[in-house]
Motif scaffolding. Structure first.
Motif, PDB file in Angstrom:
ATOM      1  N   GLY A 163     -15.025 103.203 -22.819  1.00 11.44           N
ATOM      2  CA  GLY A 163     -14.349 101.932 -23.041  1.00 11.44           C
ATOM      3  C   GLY A 163     -14.751 101.269 -24.344  1.00 11.44           C
ATOM      4  N   ASN A 164     -13.816 100.505 -24.902  1.00 11.63           N
ATOM      5  CA  ASN A 164     -14.104  99.775 -26.148  1.00 11.63           C
ATOM      6  C   ASN A 164     -14.103  98.264 -25.909  1.00 11.63           C
ATOM      7  OD1 ASN A 164     -11.345  99.528 -25.744  1.00 11.63           O
ATOM      8  ND2 ASN A 164     -10.806  99.701 -27.916  1.00 11.63           N
ATOM      9  N   ARG A 165     -14.445  97.870 -24.668  1.00 12.97           N
ATOM     10  CA  ARG A 165     -14.589  96.461 -24.292  1.00 12.97           C
ATOM     11  C   ARG A 165     -13.271  95.693 -24.424  1.00 12.97           C
ATOM     12  NH1 ARG A 165     -19.871  95.345 -23.644  1.00 12.97           N
ATOM     13  NH2 ARG A 165     -19.481  93.097 -23.643  1.00 12.97           N
ATOM     14  N   PHE A 166     -12.164  96.398 -24.240  1.00 12.48           N
ATOM     15  CA  PHE A 166     -10.858  95.734 -24.259  1.00 12.48           C
ATOM     16  C   PHE A 166     -10.672  94.933 -22.975  1.00 12.48           C
ATOM     17  CE2 PHE A 166      -6.443  95.754 -22.777  1.00 12.48           C
ATOM     18  CZ  PHE A 166      -5.822  95.102 -23.830  1.00 12.48           C
ATOM     19  N   ILE A 167     -10.108  93.732 -23.094  1.00 13.98           N
ATOM     20  CA  ILE A 167      -9.731  92.933 -21.926  1.00 13.98           C
ATOM     21  C   ILE A 167      -8.304  92.431 -22.126  1.00 13.98           C
ATOM     22  CG2 ILE A 167     -12.084  92.223 -21.368  1.00 13.98           C
ATOM     23  CD1 ILE A 167     -11.463  89.515 -22.645  1.00 13.98           C
ATOM     24  N   SER A 168      -7.626  92.167 -21.029  1.00 12.92           N
ATOM     25  CA  SER A 168      -6.236  91.706 -21.097  1.00 12.92           C
ATOM     26  C   SER A 168      -6.157  90.389 -21.860  1.00 12.92           C
ATOM     27  CB  SER A 168      -5.672  91.516 -19.687  1.00 12.92           C
ATOM     28  OG  SER A 168      -5.645  92.742 -18.990  1.00 12.92           O
ATOM     29  N   PRO A 169      -5.299  90.319 -22.873  1.00 12.53           N
ATOM     30  CA  PRO A 169      -5.197  89.082 -23.662  1.00 12.53           C
ATOM     31  C   PRO A 169      -4.387  88.021 -22.933  1.00 12.53           C
ATOM     32  CG  PRO A 169      -3.631  90.701 -24.470  1.00 12.53           C
ATOM     33  CD  PRO A 169      -4.433  91.388 -23.398  1.00 12.53           C
ATOM     34  N   ASN A 170      -4.564  86.785 -23.363  1.00  6.33           N
ATOM     35  CA  ASN A 170      -3.774  85.689 -22.814  1.00  6.33           C
ATOM     36  C   ASN A 170      -2.331  85.787 -23.293  1.00  6.33           C
ATOM     37  OD1 ASN A 170      -5.878  84.346 -21.405  1.00  6.33           O
ATOM     38  ND2 ASN A 170      -6.613  83.499 -23.343  1.00  6.33           N
ATOM     39  N   LYS A 171      -1.418  85.297 -22.477  1.00  6.30           N
ATOM     40  CA  LYS A 171      -0.027  85.218 -22.897  1.00  6.30           C
ATOM     41  C   LYS A 171       0.105  84.220 -24.040  1.00  6.30           C
ATOM     42  CE  LYS A 171       1.944  86.335 -18.377  1.00  6.30           C
ATOM     43  NZ  LYS A 171       2.742  85.836 -17.233  1.00  6.30           N
ATOM     44  N   VAL A 172       1.036  84.502 -24.930  1.00  8.42           N
ATOM     45  CA  VAL A 172       1.263  83.612 -26.065  1.00  8.42           C
ATOM     46  C   VAL A 172       1.904  82.325 -25.571  1.00  8.42           C
ATOM     47  CG1 VAL A 172       2.459  83.327 -28.271  1.00  8.42           C
ATOM     48  CG2 VAL A 172       1.520  85.564 -27.623  1.00  8.42           C
ATOM     49  N   LYS A 173       1.362  81.212 -25.988  1.00  8.45           N
ATOM     50  CA  LYS A 173       1.943  79.928 -25.621  1.00  8.45           C
ATOM     51  C   LYS A 173       3.295  79.768 -26.299  1.00  8.45           C
ATOM     52  CE  LYS A 173      -1.653  78.333 -23.321  1.00  8.45           C
ATOM     53  NZ  LYS A 173      -1.601  78.013 -21.883  1.00  8.45           N
ATOM     54  N   GLN A 174       4.282  79.333 -25.540  1.00  9.69           N
ATOM     55  CA  GLN A 174       5.613  79.134 -26.101  1.00  9.69           C
ATOM     56  C   GLN A 174       5.634  77.839 -26.896  1.00  9.69           C
ATOM     57  OE1 GLN A 174       8.986  79.898 -23.542  1.00  9.69           O
ATOM     58  NE2 GLN A 174      10.087  78.182 -24.412  1.00  9.69           N
ATOM     59  N   THR A 175       5.971  77.974 -28.171  1.00 14.35           N
ATOM     60  CA  THR A 175       5.980  76.795 -29.034  1.00 14.35           C
ATOM     61  C   THR A 175       7.381  76.393 -29.452  1.00 14.35           C
ATOM     62  OG1 THR A 175       5.678  78.215 -30.975  1.00 14.35           O
ATOM     63  CG2 THR A 175       3.694  77.322 -29.955  1.00 14.35           C
ATOM     64  N   THR A 176       8.347  77.281 -29.261  1.00 17.88           N
ATOM     65  CA  THR A 176       9.716  76.956 -29.643  1.00 17.88           C
ATOM     66  C   THR A 176      10.466  76.406 -28.446  1.00 17.88           C
ATOM     67  OG1 THR A 176      10.408  79.210 -29.134  1.00 17.88           O
ATOM     68  CG2 THR A 176       9.775  78.742 -31.401  1.00 17.88           C
ATOM     69  N   THR A 177      11.607  75.808 -28.719  1.00 14.96           N
ATOM     70  CA  THR A 177      12.419  75.283 -27.635  1.00 14.96           C
ATOM     71  C   THR A 177      12.962  76.421 -26.797  1.00 14.96           C
ATOM     72  OG1 THR A 177      14.356  75.308 -29.082  1.00 14.96           O
ATOM     73  CG2 THR A 177      13.114  73.248 -28.935  1.00 14.96           C
ATOM     74  N   SER A 178      13.264  76.113 -25.551  1.00 13.08           N
ATOM     75  CA  SER A 178      13.756  77.140 -24.646  1.00 13.08           C
ATOM     76  C   SER A 178      15.079  77.698 -25.131  1.00 13.08           C
ATOM     77  CB  SER A 178      13.941  76.552 -23.242  1.00 13.08           C
ATOM     78  OG  SER A 178      14.586  77.477 -22.398  1.00 13.08           O
ATOM     79  N   GLU A 179      15.238  79.016 -24.956  1.00 11.87           N
ATOM     80  CA  GLU A 179      16.501  79.644 -25.324  1.00 11.87           C
ATOM     81  C   GLU A 179      17.592  79.283 -24.321  1.00 11.87           C
ATOM     82  OE1 GLU A 179      17.823  84.075 -26.876  1.00 11.87           O
ATOM     83  OE2 GLU A 179      16.016  83.816 -25.697  1.00 11.87           O
ATOM     84  N   TYR A 180      17.194  78.897 -23.128  1.00  9.42           N
ATOM     85  CA  TYR A 180      18.146  78.587 -22.077  1.00  9.42           C
ATOM     86  C   TYR A 180      18.465  77.097 -22.093  1.00  9.42           C
ATOM     87  CZ  TYR A 180      17.162  83.273 -20.490  1.00  9.42           C
ATOM     88  OH  TYR A 180      17.022  84.634 -20.430  1.00  9.42           O
ATOM     89  N   ARG A 181      19.012  76.652 -23.182  1.00 18.25           N
ATOM     90  CA  ARG A 181      19.394  75.257 -23.331  1.00 18.25           C
ATOM     91  C   ARG A 181      20.914  75.168 -23.288  1.00 18.25           C
ATOM     92  NH1 ARG A 181      17.469  71.159 -28.168  1.00 18.25           N
ATOM     93  NH2 ARG A 181      18.685  69.350 -27.507  1.00 18.25           N
ATOM     94  N   TYR A 182      21.427  74.341 -22.398  1.00 19.62           N
ATOM     95  CA  TYR A 182      22.863  74.272 -22.193  1.00 19.62           C
ATOM     96  C   TYR A 182      23.437  72.988 -22.786  1.00 19.62           C
ATOM     97  CZ  TYR A 182      22.475  78.199 -18.992  1.00 19.62           C
ATOM     98  OH  TYR A 182      22.245  79.439 -18.461  1.00 19.62           O
ATOM     99  N   GLY A 183      24.635  73.118 -23.309  1.00 17.56           N
ATOM    100  CA  GLY A 183      25.387  71.963 -23.752  1.00 17.56           C
ATOM    101  C   GLY A 183      26.579  71.770 -22.839  1.00 17.56           C
ATOM    102  N   MET A 184      27.083  70.559 -22.773  1.00 20.45           N
ATOM    103  CA  MET A 184      28.223  70.289 -21.910  1.00 20.45           C
ATOM    104  C   MET A 184      29.431  71.105 -22.349  1.00 20.45           C
ATOM    105  SD  MET A 184      30.335  66.781 -21.123  1.00 20.45           S
ATOM    106  CE  MET A 184      31.764  67.262 -22.108  1.00 20.45           C
ATOM    107  N   ASP A 185      30.062  71.753 -21.389  1.00 30.40           N
ATOM    108  CA  ASP A 185      31.306  72.490 -21.612  1.00 30.40           C
ATOM    109  C   ASP A 185      32.370  71.926 -20.695  1.00 30.40           C
ATOM    110  OD1 ASP A 185      31.095  74.439 -23.583  1.00 30.40           O
ATOM    111  OD2 ASP A 185      30.083  75.846 -22.249  1.00 30.40           O
TER     112      ASP A 185
END
Length: 449
Positions: free
Chosen positions: A149-171
Motif C-alpha cells: 500500500g501507498n497510504r492512499f485513502i478515499s478523498p472527500n467529494k468536491v464541494k459544489q461551488t456553481t449553481t445547480s444545473e437543475y434550475r427551472y424557469g417558468m414555461d
C-alpha cells in the motif's frame, strides 16, 4: 438536463451504437444484446485508516468519493487471499451505519470483517484494508494481498461551488411544447456542467440522432412496404404526437391551481416571472437557493402537486384515435390490431416519460381519481400547440390535427399501460425509440432558457 460528459459519451459511441442496434433489431442478432443493455454488478469501495480513538474525527462515507468495482474483481481478490496459505489480518469489511440504540451515539460507521465470499457479494459498501491498496493517476487502483500500500485513502467529494444545473424557469404550456419541438429539429448551443464547471457545447438535434434508426425500424419490423420517406415521416409523427400529448395531464384544473400558486410566490418573493393568466408547464425554481427550497417544501405540504403523466396517457387516447388512426388505416393499410399497438406506443411514452415503472391505474386508483377536470382554456392551448408545430411537419403524409372534446373525463375502470408481451416485441422496441426521443427533447428543452 444532460451533462457534458453524457453528451460526449453519446457522440463518441453513436456509430458503435448504430451498428449494434442494426444487428440486434434488424438482423435479430441476440449476441449484441449485452452490449446494448449492459449490466455491471459493482460495489462501492472505500479506503481509509480506521480510527484508533473515540475522539478521532468521524468518518462519513457519504462525504467520500468511492470506487465502483465489479463484484467479480472483488471475488478474485478474495480468492487470492484464500490461496495465500496463511492468514492476514483482514482484506474487506462491510460498512454499515450505526443501528438501534447506537444510532445517536458515535457517528463512526460500523465496519464488520467479511469472512465469506457470500458475505462479500451481499455487501453494498465495502472498506478495503489500505495495507493492500495502491493508487495513483497513472496505474489506477490496485487491490491485492501482494500489493504494498501507498497510504492512499478515499478523498472527500468536491464541494459544489456553481449553481445547480437543475434550475427551472417558468414555461407556459404551449411554450414548453414548442421548445421541445425545437430540440427535435435543431442544433443549439448550451452550457453543460462537468466536474463542477460549465462548458459551452453544441447539442445536435434529436431528429438527426434517432430519425434514421426509427424510420428503418418501421420499414423492417412494422410496415415493410413503406418507402424510406414514408417510414421516417411516420416515425416523426409518432414523436410529435408523443410531445403533444405527454403533458396533457398538466391541463387539469387542480394541477394548474397548485403550480400557479407556487409561481405567484416565486414571482413575488424570488424575482420569478409573472404567471398572469398563462397555463403553465413548469414553474420558476432554483434548488440551489435554500430559501426557495424551504418555501417550496412548506407550500407543497399544504398543496400537493397532482400527478400528470398517466393522466396524460389516458387523455391522449382520444387525440390519437382522431389524428393517427386514419393515417395508419388509409395510407399504411394497417388492421385494427396493428393500429391499437402503434397508438399504445405513444400512450406508453406519455405515461412513462417520468418513470419507466408507471403501470397505470388499478381499481383503488380509479376510486381515488374519479374524474379528470380540465381547465376551460385547455382546448385552446392544445389547438395553439398544433398550429405552432404543424408548420414544421413534413407534408409527405397528412396528419389531421385533433383536440379533446370535453372538459370532464370520468375515470371508471382500470387503465393498464403494460400491454406488450413477447408476441408484440417489435411494438415494445418502437416504444423505446419514441420514449427516448421524448425524454431527450424534454430534458434538453430546459436548457433553452
Amino acid at each position: 438536463p444532460e451533462t457534458l460528459l453524457q453528451h460526449e459519451r453519446r457522440a463518441n459511441n453513436q456509430m458503435n451504437f448504430e451498428q449494434q442496434f442494426n444487428a440486434a433489431f434488424f438482423r435479430g442478432d441476440e449476441s449484441v444484446a449485452h452490449e446494448l443493455i449492459r449490466f455491471v454488478d459493482a460495489r462501492s469501495v472505500f479506503v481509509w485508516e480506521e480510527p484508533i480513538f473515540f475522539d478521532d474525527a468521524p468518518i462519513d462515507p457519504k462525504q467520500l468519493l468511492a470506487f465502483s468495482v465489479p463484484i467479480s474483481t472483488l471475488c478474485k481478490v478474495w480468492q487470492e487471499v484464500k490461496n495465500l496459505g496463511y492468514e492476514i489480518d483482514w482484506m474487506f469489511k462491510r460498512i454499515e451505519n450505526p443501528k438501534n440504540k447506537y444510532i445517536e451515539t458515535y457517528s463512526q460507521p460500523s465496519c464488520m470483517t467479511i469472512t465469506s465470499r457470500e458475505s462479500l457479494i451481499n455487501s453494498v459498501r465495502i472498506l478495503v484494508n489500505p495495507r493492500y491498496v495502491y493508487y495513483d493517476d497513472q496505474m489506477g487502483l490496485l487491490i491485492s494481498p501482494d500489493v504494498v500500500g501507498n497510504r492512499f485513502i478515499s478523498p472527500n467529494k468536491v464541494k459544489q461551488t456553481t449553481t445547480s444545473e437543475y434550475r427551472y424557469g417558468m414555461d407556459t404550456y404551449v411554450g414548453h411544447l414548442v421548445l421541445m419541438w425545437k430540440c427535435w429539429r435543431d442544433r443549439f448551443p448550451t452550457m453543460l456542467k462537468r466536474n463542477g464547471e460549465f462548458f459551452e457545447v453544441q447539442l445536435g438535434s434529436v431528429r438527426d440522432e434517432l430519425l434514421p434508426a426509427g424510420g428503418r425500424f418501421i420499414r423492417e419490423k412494422i410496415f415493410p412496404d413503406a418507402t424510406e420517406s414514408e417510414a421516417e415521416t411516420l416515425f416523426e409523427y409518432l414523436v410529435v404526437l408523443a410531445i403533444l400529448t405527454h403533458d396533457l395531464g398538466k391541463l387539469q384544473v387542480k394541477w394548474q391551481e397548485v403550480m400557479r400558486g407556487w409561481q405567484a410566490i416565486a414571482h413575488s418573493s424570488f424575482h420569478g416571472t409573472n404567471p398572469r393568466s398563462h397555463l403553465l408547464a413548469h414553474t420558476d425554481y432554483d434548488p440551489g437557493d435554500q430559501a426557495q427550497r424551504t418555501q417550496l417544501k412548506a407550500y407543497e405540504k399544504k398543496n400537493k402537486r397532482p400527478n400528470h403523466a398517466v393522466e396524460s396517457a389516458f387523455l391522449a387516447r382520444e387525440i390519437l384515435k382522431i389524428s393517427l388512426s386514419p393515417l395508419l388505416r388509409d395510407y399504411f393499410n394497417a388492421d385494427l390490431e396493428k393500429i391499437r399497438y402503434i397508438l399504445h406506443t405513444i400512450i406508453m411514452a406519455a405515461g412513462r416519460h417520468h418513470s419507466a415503472w408507471a403501470a397505470g391505474w388499478k381499481m383503488g386508483d380509479v376510486a381515488k381519481i374519479g374524474k379528470i377536470q380540465l381547465h376551460p382554456e385547455a382546448k385552446n392551448a392544445i389547438a395553439l400547440s398544433w398550429r405552432y408545430i404543424a408548420r414544421f411537419l413534413p407534408n409527405t403524409l397528412p396528419l389531421q390535427p385533433a383536440n379533446l372534446s370535453r372538459e370532464v373525463y370520468a375515470v371508471t375502470q382500470e387503465f393498464d399501460l403494460n400491454r406488450f408481451e413477447t408476441a408484440q416485441l417489435e411494438y415494445l422496441q418502437l416504444y423505446l425509440l419514441v420514449v427516448r426521443a421524448l425524454r431527450l427533447c424534454d430534458q434538453r428543452s430546459v436548457q433553452l432558457h
